[in-house]
Design a protein around this motif. Structure first.
Motif: not given
Ligand code: GYE
Length: 316
Positions: A33-34, A36-37, A111-112, A128, A168, A172, A195, A220-221, A249, A269
């Motif tokens: 999704e991101s 970061w991922r 992670d989560r 985190t 996350a 947050r 996200f 939130e990201n 992030d 993050c």
């Molecule tokens: O911040 C976001 C990602 O779980 C910390 O998940 C992660 C979050 C992160 O999609 O960008």
């Protein structure tokens, strides 16, 4: 030719651990999704590589818990040495983690977090402290408002939330809400942007249509922030000036926006969990005791400390 086959074999023998020593690891990843991922997946793939003696079974769940549960069941069936799980949301894991436990397969949560009734259902967790990140962001906003002489009642916040029910998001959002209670800010709207950049933009657009007083956007990201920034610009606003942007992030592309002034504050993050997870797994496989919870240290970035060197050095 025979000699070519021979030399290829030698190269392979040098690079790869002997078949019996190969450690089979199943990793159930949330999705893609991101950014970061993506960095997180890459870190895991780089660490749990053939060259390092691993056989990694990587499963992308496309943000769906049911896919993660299926993946874990497959890992159990394949009798992997251990399971790595980056859970999409916190709840709903008791049954499948019990199945892993019954099969004597250690589970490391990455992670989560998971919210389970019995914490012996997983071996350890690394990630985190999302609540701490949220609290840091709220304290930053208070300091920023005080320095600019903005009254609490003049702070009108839009919260573009992460995937509802994920650690996350929960942390947050809670950090922000605590700040709202403590300082008396106006929380105008809250909605999930999943996200992603596309959803972040869509949510910002609809909030801007509904409310004309938003002057802080709490994303939130980072991907949501990128979408929100596009929506704000399209509405004729200047992100970072008319509207204060807070994000989480601190990926490289976001730090560039801190430097250019479009994002006011970034709460880091760190996604590079691969090496940390591998170290923990080695200890667990040796039968050593490890802490149940391990947090990763993280920084705050604003224009003053986001130098060119910092950005160039950024690995994600
Ligand atoms: O911040 C976001 C990602 O779980 C910390 O998940 C992660 C979050 C992160 O999609 O960008």
């Amino acid at each position: 030719s025979a000699s070519l086959v021979g030399s290829e074999m030698c190269i392979r023998d040098r690079g790869v651990a002997a078949a019996d020593d190969t450690i089979t690891v199943g990793f159930s990843q949330v999705g893609a999704e991101s950014d970061w991922r993506t960095a997180n997946s890459q870190s895991m793939k780089d660490t749990f590589s053939k060259e390092n003696g691993y056989d990694l079974i990587f499963d992308d769940a496309q943000q769906k818990q049911e896919n993660q549960i299926t993946a874990i069941r497959n890992f159990i069936q394949q009798e992997v040495d251990y399971i790595l799980l980056a859970p999409v949301t916190e709840t709903g894991w008791d049954t499948v983690l019990q199945e892993a436990k019954d099969a004597d397969i250690p589970v490391i949560i990455v992670d989560r977090m998971v919210d389970v009734s019995d914490d012996s259902l997983y071996t350890t967790w690394i990630g985190t402290d999302a609540l701490c990140e949220g609290r840091k962001a709220a304290e930053w906003l208070n300091g920023f408002a005080e320095a600019k002489g903005i009254a609490a009642s003049d702070i009108h916040i839009a919260d573009i939330q992460g995937t509802i029910g994920s650690t996350a998001q929960i942390g947050r959002t809670k950090g922000l809400e605590e700040g709202v209670d403590k300082y008396g800010w106006d929380l105008v709207a809250q909605q999930t942007g999943e996200f992603t950049q596309a959803k972040g933009q869509e949510v910002m657009e609809s909030m801007l249509k509904q409310y004309d007083n938003i002057n802080v956007v709490y994303c939130e990201n980072d991907n949501e922030a990128f979408g929100a920034i596009d929506a704000l610009k399209a509405a004729g606003k200047t992100p970072g000036k008319d509207v204060t942007i807070i994000s989480f992030d601190a990926i490289k592309a976001a730090l560039k926006k801190v430097q250019s002034g479009e994002i006011n504050a970034e709460f880091e993050c760190n996604p590079l969990h691969g090496p940390r997870v591998a170290e923990l797994a080695k200890k667990i496989m040796k039968g050593e005791k490890v802490d149940k919870i391990q947090y990763v240290d993280e920084q705050v970035f604003t224009k003053d400390n986001t130098t060119k060197e910092v950005i160039n050095k950024r690995a994600y």
